[in-house]
Structures are given as structure tokens and as C-alpha cells.
Scaffold this active site. Structure first.
Site, PDB file in Angstrom:
ATOM      1  N   HIS A  35       3.752  17.927 -20.203  1.00 38.66           N
ATOM      2  CA  HIS A  35       4.948  17.959 -19.355  1.00 38.66           C
ATOM      3  C   HIS A  35       6.161  17.581 -20.187  1.00 38.66           C
ATOM      4  CE1 HIS A  35       3.861  13.736 -19.288  1.00 38.66           C
ATOM      5  NE2 HIS A  35       4.902  13.405 -18.566  1.00 38.66           N
ATOM      6  N   HIS A  91       8.510  15.201 -20.077  1.00 38.80           N
ATOM      7  CA  HIS A  91       9.096  13.868 -20.267  1.00 38.80           C
ATOM      8  C   HIS A  91       9.127  13.509 -21.761  1.00 38.80           C
ATOM      9  CE1 HIS A  91       8.104  12.678 -15.829  1.00 38.80           C
ATOM     10  NE2 HIS A  91       9.035  13.600 -15.929  1.00 38.80           N
ATOM     11  N   ASP A 144       8.687  11.017 -23.796  1.00 38.33           N
ATOM     12  CA  ASP A 144       7.681  10.327 -24.615  1.00 38.33           C
ATOM     13  C   ASP A 144       6.535  11.270 -25.020  1.00 38.33           C
ATOM     14  OD1 ASP A 144       7.131  10.155 -21.802  1.00 38.33           O
ATOM     15  OD2 ASP A 144       5.530   8.744 -22.208  1.00 38.33           O
ATOM     16  N   HIS A 145       6.478  12.448 -24.405  1.00 38.84           N
ATOM     17  CA  HIS A 145       5.474  13.458 -24.774  1.00 38.84           C
ATOM     18  C   HIS A 145       6.092  14.642 -25.522  1.00 38.84           C
ATOM     19  CE1 HIS A 145       2.417  11.640 -22.099  1.00 38.84           C
ATOM     20  NE2 HIS A 145       3.536  11.152 -21.572  1.00 38.84           N
TER      21      HIS A 145
END
Ligand SMILES: [Zn+2]
Length: 311
Positions: free
Chosen positions: A86, A88, A90-91
Site C-alpha cells: 500500500h 503509506h 513507511d512502505h
């Protein structure tokens, strides 16, 4: 097809050992990024899946040291694809760096083809084949509308991104997050009778059904607490959070507001609660949320200021 089923390494990722390569099963390596926080737990897990070629699952934050560590985990083998659970940060913030370094497209649920010609949409049910491994996309809206989990068919295990985390509660932040979708996705995953889970944060979870039933029970308990708060006369989200999240440290309450809004929107869709928009704030631009010293990329929608009551 050869069988590679084996018990995964269940050790919890240690933030002091970020950047080390952990071989969890013959098909799965984990590299922990050095971005621990109250939202990311020990940090974001990047997985390298397959024998040769391999794929990389979630680039994580945009950190040179993390790209170097993942490159060591790849160990000279061909990288066929980068998969993204996804959007966001931090990914996904490492996507540009990883795409440029490995020169392969990023596959995700969201069709980014317009913005980045090299990238590809990966629909629900699509399969990516690498050395010794088949990875199937499983659309799991809830934490994010575009969230994909990935089924590793050889192990009947699931990479869960932020849909299920080890050791922390998943935030459901409208409008991209949706509580009814989140619970529906969990119920569909339980029916898959999975062997273990590889979360985006924390260690391998060996009992998927128990884990996910526990999350559903927790959400149902919070929902009934939200209803009790309305019954007690609370109408504003800040008051409901103060009452329902009295057991949670106060600096986390700005984040809990989102999950409470998600619960209220689910109850409203079910015809059990109504909301009255606050006319003064309806036109206010969305704000980025400040939690302690951290600025979170959550934007407060105008619905956060509405008044809620039973129908
Ligand atoms: Zn995350």
C-alpha cells in the site's frame, strides 16, 4: 511443483539489528529498516521472496542504508519485480530509490501507470512467479483502500503489510481507511485457513485465525464502547476518545480519533448512528496530525468535527 513448506523463524525483529538479513524459510528473507517508532513498531519489514529470480516486497522508507541491506539480501540474484502492499510512506517512500537501483517496475493495486510509466497495476488474484515461489495478490481494503496482501502459495502463508501487524493495533484512518471493509477483509482471510503471516511490522505470526479473530473481537469491543459513550451523552469524537481510550497513553489519542471516526462511519452506514456536520469547520482545509514530536501524514477530514448521536 516441489514442496518447500517448513516452519518459519518466529523471532521478533530487533531494532538494534536493523539491516541484518534473516532467512525465515527457504523462500523468505526479512530485512528490517531502521525506522522504529510508535507507529511502525520495530520498523518496516522488507521481504525478499524466492530463490532465483527473486522479488522484493515493500521497499520501506527512503533510506540508503536500507537499500544497501536489501541489496545484500538479494545477493546478486536477478530481481524480477518489486511488490507494494500500500501507499503509506513507511512502505512506499523507498520506491523511487529501489526502482532506480534494481531497474524493475513496482507492482501495486493502485494504477500508477499514468504517473510512472515503468509501474504496473497488480489486480486481485494476479500471480507473480519467481524462483520456486508463486505470489498471488489478495485485495484487502480497510487500512487503506488500495491495500494488497500477497499469498505465498508454496507455504500457504500471507504477507499482510499493515492489514495485520505483530504487536500493535492497526489504525483505520478515513477516508482512505474503512472499518467495515477492514473487518470484511479479515473475515475473508480467516476463511483461507492460512499457515502463518508475514506482517509489515513485527515477527512472523504462527496462528493466523486466532490472530485475526482476536483483532475482530478487539474492534467489536471498541465499537460497543463507542456506542456506550454515545449513550452516556458524548457527541464529539475528542470526548468519545477520552472515555473509550482511557486505557491508552494520551499522546496516542490524536491517532485514536481516526479509528473512532471509522467506527462511527460504519455505525452510520448501518443506520445506527447519525452525524451532524459542524458548519464552522466544514470548509477548513485538512490538517496534518501532530502526535508528540512526530508529524503524521494523516489528514483530518471535516467529518472529525461532526456531532454524533443515536438515531
Ligand atoms: Zn506500515
Amino acid at each position: 511443483m516441489s514442496s518447500q513448506i517448513s516452519s518459519p523463524d518466529l523471532s521478533f525483529p530487533n531494532p538494534e539489528r536493523a539491516g541484518e538479513i534473516e532467512q525465515l524459510t527457504p523462500l523468505v528473507r526479512r530485512v528490517l529498516a531502521a525506522n522504529p517508532s510508535f507507529m511502525t513498531g520495530p520498523g518496516t519489514n522488507t521481504y525478499v521472496v524466492g530463490t532465483d529470480p527473486v522479488l522484493i516486497l515493500d521497499p520501506g522508507p527512503d533510506r540508503e542504508d536500507h537499500l544497501e541491506a536489501v541489496t545484500r539480501a538479494v545477493d546478486g540474484r536477478e530481481v524480477k519485480a518489486i511488490m507494494l502492499t500500500h501507499d503509506h510512506g513507511d512502505h512506499s517512500l523507498g520506491c523511487d530509490m529501489f526502482r532506480a537501483h534494481f531497474e524493475v517496475p513496482i507492482y501495486s493495486k493502485r494504477d500508477t501507470a499514468g504517473k510512472r510509466p515503468a509501474d504496473r497495476p497488480f489486480p486481485n488474484g494476479a500471480v507473480m512467479v519467481v524462483g520456486g515461489a508463486r505470489l498471488r495478490g489478495v485485495h484487502t481494503p480497510g487500512h487503506a483502500a488500495e491495500h494488497l496482501c500477497f499469498l505465498l502459495e508454496e507455504e500457504h502463508a500471507l504477507f499482510t503489510g499493515d492489514h495485520v501487524m505483530a504487536g500493535s493495533t492497526v489504525v483505520i484512518a478515513p477516508p482512505n481507511g474503512n472499518m467495515a471493509d477492514y473487518l470484511g477483509s479479515l473475515r475473508r482471510l480467516i476463511k483461507m485457513d492460512l499457515s502463518h503471516l508475514y506482517p509489515g511490522h513485527g515477527g512472523v505470526l504462527p496462528d493466523p485465525s486466532c490472530e485475526m479473530e482476536g483483532i475482530i473481537a478487539h474492534r467489536e469491543a471498541r465499537e460497543s464502547s463507542v456506542l456506550s459513550a454515545l449513550q452516556a451523552g458524548d457527541t464529539k469524537i475528542a470526548d468519545i476518545v477520552a472515555r473509550v481510550y482511557a486505557d491508552v497513553q494520551e499522546f496516542l489519542h490524536p491517532v485514536a480519533r481516526y479509528t473512532v471516526l471509522a467506527h462511527l462511519q460504519k455505525l452510520e452506514e448501518e443506520g445506527r448512528v447519525r452525524s451532524v456536520p459542524d458548519p464552522d469547520t466544514a470548509a477548513e482545509p485538512p490538517r496534518v496530525v501532530q502526535v508528540g514530536n512526530t508529524e503524521l501524514p494523516l489528514r483530518e477530514p471535516p467529518e472529525m468535527k461532526a456531532s454524533f448521536s443515536f438515531i
